[in-house]
Design a protein around this motif. Sequence first.
Motif, PDB file in Angstrom:
ATOM      1  N   PRO A  61     -11.773  -1.958   5.030  1.00  0.00           N
ATOM      2  CA  PRO A  61     -11.444  -3.334   4.625  1.00  0.00           C
ATOM      3  C   PRO A  61     -12.021  -4.312   5.636  1.00  0.00           C
ATOM      4  CG  PRO A  61      -9.537  -2.296   5.635  1.00  0.00           C
ATOM      5  CD  PRO A  61     -10.587  -1.232   5.499  1.00  0.00           C
ATOM      6  N   ARG A  65      -9.771  -9.540   5.174  1.00  0.00           N
ATOM      7  CA  ARG A  65      -8.747  -8.921   4.325  1.00  0.00           C
ATOM      8  C   ARG A  65      -7.588  -8.414   5.178  1.00  0.00           C
ATOM      9  NH1 ARG A  65      -9.735  -8.289  -0.964  1.00  0.00           N
ATOM     10  NH2 ARG A  65     -11.870  -8.489  -1.726  1.00  0.00           N
ATOM     11  N   CYS A  66      -7.899  -7.843   6.324  1.00  0.00           N
ATOM     12  CA  CYS A  66      -6.851  -7.316   7.206  1.00  0.00           C
ATOM     13  C   CYS A  66      -5.973  -8.442   7.744  1.00  0.00           C
ATOM     14  CB  CYS A  66      -7.470  -6.525   8.350  1.00  0.00           C
ATOM     15  SG  CYS A  66      -8.206  -4.959   7.820  1.00  0.00           S
ATOM     16  N   TYR A  69      -3.675  -9.282   4.992  1.00  0.00           N
ATOM     17  CA  TYR A  69      -2.553  -8.347   4.919  1.00  0.00           C
ATOM     18  C   TYR A  69      -1.487  -8.707   5.952  1.00  0.00           C
ATOM     19  CZ  TYR A  69      -6.134  -5.423   2.614  1.00  0.00           C
ATOM     20  OH  TYR A  69      -7.127  -4.945   1.797  1.00  0.00           O
ATOM     21  N   GLN A  90       2.348  -5.194   1.887  1.00  0.00           N
ATOM     22  CA  GLN A  90       1.036  -4.931   2.478  1.00  0.00           C
ATOM     23  C   GLN A  90       0.385  -3.711   1.832  1.00  0.00           C
ATOM     24  OE1 GLN A  90       2.543  -4.853   6.577  1.00  0.00           O
ATOM     25  NE2 GLN A  90       1.088  -6.457   7.100  1.00  0.00           N
ATOM     26  N   MET A  94      -3.110  -3.627  -0.185  1.00  0.00           N
ATOM     27  CA  MET A  94      -4.160  -2.745   0.316  1.00  0.00           C
ATOM     28  C   MET A  94      -4.595  -1.774  -0.779  1.00  0.00           C
ATOM     29  SD  MET A  94      -2.443  -2.250   4.068  1.00  0.00           S
ATOM     30  CE  MET A  94      -3.667  -1.369   5.023  1.00  0.00           C
ATOM     31  N   CYS A  99      -7.687   0.765  -0.964  1.00  0.00           N
ATOM     32  CA  CYS A  99      -7.424   1.534   0.255  1.00  0.00           C
ATOM     33  C   CYS A  99      -6.507   2.697  -0.099  1.00  0.00           C
ATOM     34  CB  CYS A  99      -6.763   0.656   1.320  1.00  0.00           C
ATOM     35  SG  CYS A  99      -7.827  -0.641   1.987  1.00  0.00           S
ATOM     36  N   SER A 104      -2.844   3.748   4.349  1.00  0.00           N
ATOM     37  CA  SER A 104      -2.185   2.459   4.582  1.00  0.00           C
ATOM     38  C   SER A 104      -0.799   2.663   5.173  1.00  0.00           C
ATOM     39  CB  SER A 104      -2.081   1.673   3.270  1.00  0.00           C
ATOM     40  OG  SER A 104      -3.361   1.436   2.723  1.00  0.00           O
TER      41      SER A 104
END
Length: 331
Positions: A61, A65-66, A69, A90, A94, A99, A104
Motif C-alpha cells: 500500500p 493510503r497508510c 488508514y 482499518q 485495507m 491487502c 493487516s
Amino acid sequence: MLLIGATFYFLLRKAPLKEMAAAILQANVSYLLLGFSIMVIYVILEGVCIKATMHRMGERPSILRCIGYAFVGFYFSGITPSASGGQPAQIYFMAKDRCNVSHSMIALLLISSVYQISMLIYGVFMYALQYHFLAQSVVQIKWLLLLSTAINIICVMLILLALFFPKRLRECSHTILKGLYYIKACKKINVWQGKMDKLFSEYEAGAMYIRNHPLLIGKLFIITMIRLTLLYLVPFFVYLSLGLKGHTALQMVAMQAILTVAVSALPLPGSVGVSESVFLLLFGMLFTPSFLLPAMLLTRGISFYAVLLLSGGIFSLSSGLKLYKQKEWVV
C-alpha cells in the motif's frame, strides 16, 4: 455526542465562563497551531508504522493510503468504547484496497502491542525520573492508575500470545466452534473450521515473518516513542500559549504520560469524561486556577477533538471520492 455534552455540562456548569473565554481568546494562536501540527504528525507516524510493517510482509500500500488508514483508525477509535472500532475499520479499508486480511491483522496487532508496551515503559520511566514532582498529584488517581496499568499489561500479554503463539489461537478457535456446534449455534462446523484453518495458516506465516525481523520491531519502538513524545508535548504548548512560565517541558511530558496510562484502559469513547477530569486533578499544580479549565479545553481540543474532526473529514472525503469513482454517487 451525549457523553461529550454531559461531560462538558458537569465540568463547566459552575465555571466563570466569561473569564474562561477571555483566557482562551488571549491564547497565542501560533503555539496552538504548533500543538495541532504535532498531533497531525502523531497520526501520520502511525501511517509510517503501518507502511513499514505491511511492506515487510510483502504488501505494497502507498504511504498516503497508510496515512489514510491511520486517520480512519483515530476516528473510529475515538467514537467507539475502548477504541474497539479503530482496528476493525482499518482492516476493512485495507481489505478494500486488496491487502491480505491476516497480514493487516498481524500488522495492526504488532503496532498496537508496541504502542501499549511503549506507553507503559514511557510512563514508568517518567514517573521514576520525575518522582518527587509527580508523587503528590499521582496519589489522587492511585487506584485508577493501578487498575489501568494492570489492564494494559494483560492486554499486551494477550496480543503477544496472538503474535508469538498463534497455534494456541487455532486451538482456542476449534474449541469455541465445537462449543457453538454443541449448543446448535453453528451447524456447518466443518466449513467454518476449514475457513478458520485457512485464515490461521496465513496468520501464522505472517507472525513468523515478523518474528524473523527483529529490526522492524526496533524501528516501531523508536517511531512510537517519538509519537508519544509528540502527544505528551501538547499541554506544554498550551501552557506557552497562555503566557505561563515556571514549569518545564519535561514536567509537562511526565504529567501527561501518567494521565495517558491512567485513562487508556477505560471503556469510554476517546476516554471522554475521564480524561478531562483527570487532567483537572493532575495539572492543577501546573496551571493557576484561572487558567486550569481553559488549559484543559485547549489541550483536549487539540489532542483529541480537533484531530477527530480532521479524521472524520478525511474519512468522509475519501469515502465520497470512492463512491464517485464507482459511479454510486447519489445527487
